[in-house]
Design a protein around this motif. Structure first.
Motif, PDB file in Angstrom:
ATOM      1  N   HIS A   1      77.519 -19.737  34.147  1.00  0.00           N
ATOM      2  CA  HIS A   1      78.460 -20.063  35.357  1.00  0.00           C
ATOM      3  C   HIS A   1      79.330 -21.465  34.479  1.00  0.00           C
ATOM      4  O   HIS A   1      80.590 -21.526  34.981  1.00  0.00           O
ATOM      5  CB  HIS A   1      77.378 -20.838  36.336  1.00  0.00           C
ATOM      6  CG  HIS A   1      78.197 -21.583  37.435  1.00  0.00           C
ATOM      7  ND1 HIS A   1      79.272 -21.097  38.373  1.00  0.00           N
ATOM      8  CD2 HIS A   1      78.104 -22.901  37.800  1.00  0.00           C
ATOM      9  CE1 HIS A   1      79.821 -22.006  38.924  1.00  0.00           C
ATOM     10  NE2 HIS A   1      79.039 -23.345  38.697  1.00  0.00           N
ATOM     11  N   VAL A   2      78.613 -22.309  33.861  1.00  0.00           N
ATOM     12  CA  VAL A   2      79.102 -23.611  33.519  1.00  0.00           C
ATOM     13  C   VAL A   2      80.356 -23.074  32.432  1.00  0.00           C
ATOM     14  O   VAL A   2      81.587 -23.691  32.293  1.00  0.00           O
ATOM     15  CB  VAL A   2      78.145 -24.439  32.679  1.00  0.00           C
ATOM     16  CG1 VAL A   2      78.890 -25.610  31.732  1.00  0.00           C
ATOM     17  CG2 VAL A   2      77.410 -24.968  33.818  1.00  0.00           C
ATOM     18  N   THR A   3      80.314 -21.901  31.679  1.00  0.00           N
ATOM     19  CA  THR A   3      81.192 -21.590  30.782  1.00  0.00           C
ATOM     20  C   THR A   3      82.179 -20.603  31.282  1.00  0.00           C
ATOM     21  O   THR A   3      83.101 -19.924  30.548  1.00  0.00           O
ATOM     22  CB  THR A   3      80.588 -20.688  29.528  1.00  0.00           C
ATOM     23  OG1 THR A   3      79.815 -19.825  30.069  1.00  0.00           O
ATOM     24  CG2 THR A   3      79.580 -21.821  28.900  1.00  0.00           C
ATOM     25  N   GLY A   4      82.189 -20.496  32.841  1.00  0.00           N
ATOM     26  CA  GLY A   4      83.191 -19.560  33.323  1.00  0.00           C
ATOM     27  C   GLY A   4      82.929 -18.077  33.243  1.00  0.00           C
ATOM     28  O   GLY A   4      83.994 -17.341  33.857  1.00  0.00           O
TER      29      GLY A   4
ATOM     30  N   GLU B   1      72.484 -30.753  34.290  1.00  0.00           N
ATOM     31  CA  GLU B   1      71.798 -30.732  33.435  1.00  0.00           C
ATOM     32  C   GLU B   1      71.933 -29.956  32.490  1.00  0.00           C
ATOM     33  O   GLU B   1      72.183 -30.374  30.897  1.00  0.00           O
ATOM     34  CB  GLU B   1      70.257 -30.590  33.919  1.00  0.00           C
ATOM     35  CG  GLU B   1      69.192 -30.461  32.705  1.00  0.00           C
ATOM     36  CD  GLU B   1      67.966 -30.226  33.312  1.00  0.00           C
ATOM     37  OE1 GLU B   1      67.335 -30.945  33.782  1.00  0.00           O
ATOM     38  OE2 GLU B   1      67.344 -28.918  33.080  1.00  0.00           O
ATOM     39  N   VAL B   2      72.523 -28.626  32.650  1.00  0.00           N
ATOM     40  CA  VAL B   2      72.898 -27.776  31.879  1.00  0.00           C
ATOM     41  C   VAL B   2      74.119 -28.144  31.017  1.00  0.00           C
ATOM     42  O   VAL B   2      74.219 -28.080  29.767  1.00  0.00           O
ATOM     43  CB  VAL B   2      73.150 -26.280  32.183  1.00  0.00           C
ATOM     44  CG1 VAL B   2      73.641 -25.432  31.450  1.00  0.00           C
ATOM     45  CG2 VAL B   2      71.868 -25.718  32.710  1.00  0.00           C
ATOM     46  N   ARG B   3      75.111 -28.792  31.788  1.00  0.00           N
ATOM     47  CA  ARG B   3      76.348 -29.392  31.391  1.00  0.00           C
ATOM     48  C   ARG B   3      76.345 -30.547  30.266  1.00  0.00           C
ATOM     49  O   ARG B   3      76.675 -30.477  29.212  1.00  0.00           O
ATOM     50  CB  ARG B   3      77.381 -29.546  32.231  1.00  0.00           C
ATOM     51  CG  ARG B   3      78.850 -29.897  31.937  1.00  0.00           C
ATOM     52  CD  ARG B   3      79.663 -30.023  33.105  1.00  0.00           C
ATOM     53  NE  ARG B   3      80.264 -29.013  34.001  1.00  0.00           N
ATOM     54  CZ  ARG B   3      79.802 -28.820  35.018  1.00  0.00           C
ATOM     55  NH1 ARG B   3      79.008 -29.859  35.710  1.00  0.00           N
ATOM     56  NH2 ARG B   3      80.143 -27.813  35.780  1.00  0.00           N
TER      57      ARG B   3
ATOM     58  N   MET C   1      76.256 -16.391  39.928  1.00  0.00           N
ATOM     59  CA  MET C   1      74.886 -17.056  39.482  1.00  0.00           C
ATOM     60  C   MET C   1      73.918 -17.210  40.305  1.00  0.00           C
ATOM     61  O   MET C   1      72.718 -16.723  39.817  1.00  0.00           O
ATOM     62  CB  MET C   1      75.454 -18.445  38.911  1.00  0.00           C
ATOM     63  CG  MET C   1      74.301 -19.261  38.293  1.00  0.00           C
ATOM     64  SD  MET C   1      74.515 -21.170  38.621  1.00  0.00           S
ATOM     65  CE  MET C   1      74.424 -21.065  40.322  1.00  0.00           C
ATOM     66  N   PHE C   2      73.993 -17.642  41.215  1.00  0.00           N
ATOM     67  CA  PHE C   2      72.719 -17.736  42.283  1.00  0.00           C
ATOM     68  C   PHE C   2      72.148 -16.572  42.545  1.00  0.00           C
ATOM     69  O   PHE C   2      70.813 -16.269  42.262  1.00  0.00           O
ATOM     70  CB  PHE C   2      73.155 -18.530  43.589  1.00  0.00           C
ATOM     71  CG  PHE C   2      72.260 -18.787  44.499  1.00  0.00           C
ATOM     72  CD1 PHE C   2      71.402 -19.970  44.535  1.00  0.00           C
ATOM     73  CD2 PHE C   2      71.523 -17.663  45.339  1.00  0.00           C
ATOM     74  CE1 PHE C   2      70.474 -20.294  45.161  1.00  0.00           C
ATOM     75  CE2 PHE C   2      70.396 -18.111  46.275  1.00  0.00           C
ATOM     76  CZ  PHE C   2      69.711 -19.331  46.037  1.00  0.00           C
ATOM     77  N   ARG C   3      73.073 -15.280  42.696  1.00  0.00           N
ATOM     78  CA  ARG C   3      72.333 -14.003  43.212  1.00  0.00           C
ATOM     79  C   ARG C   3      71.485 -13.377  42.057  1.00  0.00           C
ATOM     80  O   ARG C   3      70.502 -13.040  42.195  1.00  0.00           O
ATOM     81  CB  ARG C   3      73.419 -13.102  43.663  1.00  0.00           C
ATOM     82  CG  ARG C   3      73.003 -11.682  44.284  1.00  0.00           C
ATOM     83  CD  ARG C   3      73.910 -10.936  44.820  1.00  0.00           C
ATOM     84  NE  ARG C   3      75.003 -10.472  43.583  1.00  0.00           N
ATOM     85  CZ  ARG C   3      76.209 -10.993  43.271  1.00  0.00           C
ATOM     86  NH1 ARG C   3      76.836 -11.965  44.304  1.00  0.00           N
ATOM     87  NH2 ARG C   3      76.913 -10.534  42.573  1.00  0.00           N
TER      88      ARG C   3
ATOM     89  N   ILE D   1      71.450 -19.960  26.513  1.00  0.00           N
ATOM     90  CA  ILE D   1      71.127 -18.737  26.943  1.00  0.00           C
ATOM     91  C   ILE D   1      69.791 -18.072  26.269  1.00  0.00           C
ATOM     92  O   ILE D   1      69.329 -17.245  27.144  1.00  0.00           O
ATOM     93  CB  ILE D   1      72.481 -17.521  26.905  1.00  0.00           C
ATOM     94  CG1 ILE D   1      73.675 -18.226  27.563  1.00  0.00           C
ATOM     95  CG2 ILE D   1      72.267 -16.436  27.230  1.00  0.00           C
ATOM     96  CD1 ILE D   1      74.967 -17.579  27.154  1.00  0.00           C
ATOM     97  N   TYR D   2      69.616 -18.387  25.194  1.00  0.00           N
ATOM     98  CA  TYR D   2      68.358 -17.633  24.601  1.00  0.00           C
ATOM     99  C   TYR D   2      67.232 -18.275  25.292  1.00  0.00           C
ATOM    100  O   TYR D   2      66.140 -17.282  25.607  1.00  0.00           O
ATOM    101  CB  TYR D   2      68.327 -18.536  23.152  1.00  0.00           C
ATOM    102  CG  TYR D   2      66.918 -18.253  22.523  1.00  0.00           C
ATOM    103  CD1 TYR D   2      66.864 -17.213  21.624  1.00  0.00           C
ATOM    104  CD2 TYR D   2      65.942 -19.379  22.599  1.00  0.00           C
ATOM    105  CE1 TYR D   2      65.547 -16.955  21.028  1.00  0.00           C
ATOM    106  CE2 TYR D   2      64.695 -18.815  21.718  1.00  0.00           C
ATOM    107  CZ  TYR D   2      64.616 -17.877  21.076  1.00  0.00           C
ATOM    108  OH  TYR D   2      63.473 -17.672  20.250  1.00  0.00           O
ATOM    109  N   TYR D   3      66.927 -19.347  26.254  1.00  0.00           N
ATOM    110  CA  TYR D   3      65.998 -19.620  27.005  1.00  0.00           C
ATOM    111  C   TYR D   3      65.732 -18.811  28.304  1.00  0.00           C
ATOM    112  O   TYR D   3      64.972 -19.048  29.042  1.00  0.00           O
ATOM    113  CB  TYR D   3      65.917 -21.285  27.075  1.00  0.00           C
ATOM    114  CG  TYR D   3      65.643 -21.870  25.843  1.00  0.00           C
ATOM    115  CD1 TYR D   3      64.721 -21.755  24.796  1.00  0.00           C
ATOM    116  CD2 TYR D   3      67.170 -22.728  25.457  1.00  0.00           C
ATOM    117  CE1 TYR D   3      64.703 -22.474  23.972  1.00  0.00           C
ATOM    118  CE2 TYR D   3      67.143 -23.612  24.486  1.00  0.00           C
ATOM    119  CZ  TYR D   3      65.910 -23.482  23.600  1.00  0.00           C
ATOM    120  OH  TYR D   3      65.916 -23.943  22.299  1.00  0.00           O
ATOM    121  N   GLY D   4      66.637 -18.195  28.497  1.00  0.00           N
ATOM    122  CA  GLY D   4      66.579 -17.297  29.642  1.00  0.00           C
ATOM    123  C   GLY D   4      66.582 -17.972  31.002  1.00  0.00           C
ATOM    124  O   GLY D   4      66.847 -19.100  31.136  1.00  0.00           O
TER     125      GLY D   4
END
Length: 307
Positions: A244-247, A217-219, A254-256, A232-235
């Motif tokens: 994560h998607v942008t490396g 969904e994010v991608r 990311m999960f942690r 990122i603004y939406y937190g």
């Protein structure tokens, strides 16, 4: 005594607010007005937990409002929310339905119930252009020159910091135009969930959302042209999954980090709701683990309404 024409359902994330509010609306011929600062955005479905299927009760579709009304990346202010809420609220009452405000964004809820008097601050393109050249650290210093920073929300991203400075600069230079919204008298129903159980549900739900396609969904949103900073603004989910998607973060990182952030967010939500009680609001707390039938029975008792 003023009649309470609004029912408010509140609680921390993972407490089951949406399902409860939808079931309550079904028994009271009601309609849901969302009080979630991120569910207003289209295509941000999994990460915001819209759970639209829960608005289908016993074969009936419960009407909902202020969900999917903006595109990702568009600015939506508290002033905008108050305006949209009152327009929707009047419409629901005008059709003799029961409006049910439901969500976990305490600021949205309290702004409506208290009738916050907010400045309508217009964009300042020149200021934005000048500030865009500065780092987040520099923007934080500028914002601190206007007022103390009691939390880090306004400096979570450059976009947030620039908007906060824009508002402070406007306020410092002229008397802001303001629209007064009336306070709304409401019965408040809160879903109370044990902290440890809440933590377990948050972790389980995070696993489920990732399996449902939250990364995809994010991608997809990024591929549509929305910038990483705008997401990122939406937190929370959109911040860490975007990183994560942008490396910038591995899946495990990311999960942690996201899991910790959601736990902290839920704690802040409860802090806000307890603060509302200290500020004069009376919340009827209902055990979130009760069977739905019992929760509805208590809701009918507290509201004085019968199904």
């Amino acid at each position: 005594m003023e009649k309470k024409s609004l029912i408010t359902v509140l609680g921390p994330t993972a407490s089951g607010k949406t399902a409860f509010a939808a079931q309550l609306a079904y028994t009271l011929d009601g309609e849901i007005v969302s009080a979630d600062s991120r569910q207003i955005y289209r295509r941000m479905d999994i990460g915001t937990g819209k759970d639209l299927s829960e608005y289908n009760v016993e074969g009936s579709s419960i009407p909902y409002h202020l969900i999917d009304i903006r595109e990702p990346g568009e600015k939506y202010t508290l002033f905008d929310y108050q305006h949209d809420f009152h327009k929707t609220y009047r419409d629901i009452l005008g059709r003799d339905k029961t409006p049910i405000l439901c969500g976990g964004t305490g600021l949205y809820i309290e702004s409506v119930l208290k009738g916050y008097n907010l400045p309508d601050v217009p964009p300042n393109p020149g200021l934005r252009l000048a500030l865009d050249q500065k780092s987040l650290e520099e923007l934080t210093d500028i914002l601190q020159s206007y007022r103390p920073l009691h939390n880090t929300t306004d400096t979570d991203s450059k976009k947030r910091a620039i908007r906060a400075i824009e508002i402070e600069e406007h306020k410092s230079r002229q008397k802001s135009s303001a629209t007064t919204f009336p306070a709304v008298n409401s019965i408040l129903l809160g879903l109370d969930i044990d902290r440890e159980l809440r933590r377990q549900k948050i972790t389980a739900r995070l696993h489920a959302r990732l399996q449902e396609g939250m990364i995809e969904e994010v991608r997809s949103i990024l591929d549509s042209g929305v910038s990483p900073e705008d997401l990122i603004y939406y937190g929370l989910e959109y911040k860490f999954v975007t990183l994560h998607v942008t490396g910038k973060l591995s899946y495990e990182e990311m999960f942690r980090q996201l899991e910790i952030a959601i736990h902290q967010f839920a704690k802040r939500q409860m802090t806000w709701f307890r603060g509302m009680e200290r500020r004069g609001f009376f919340i009827h707390w209902i055990d979130a683990t009760l069977p739905m039938e019992q929760k509805l029975h208590l809701a009918h008792f507290f509201t004085g309404k019968k199904s």
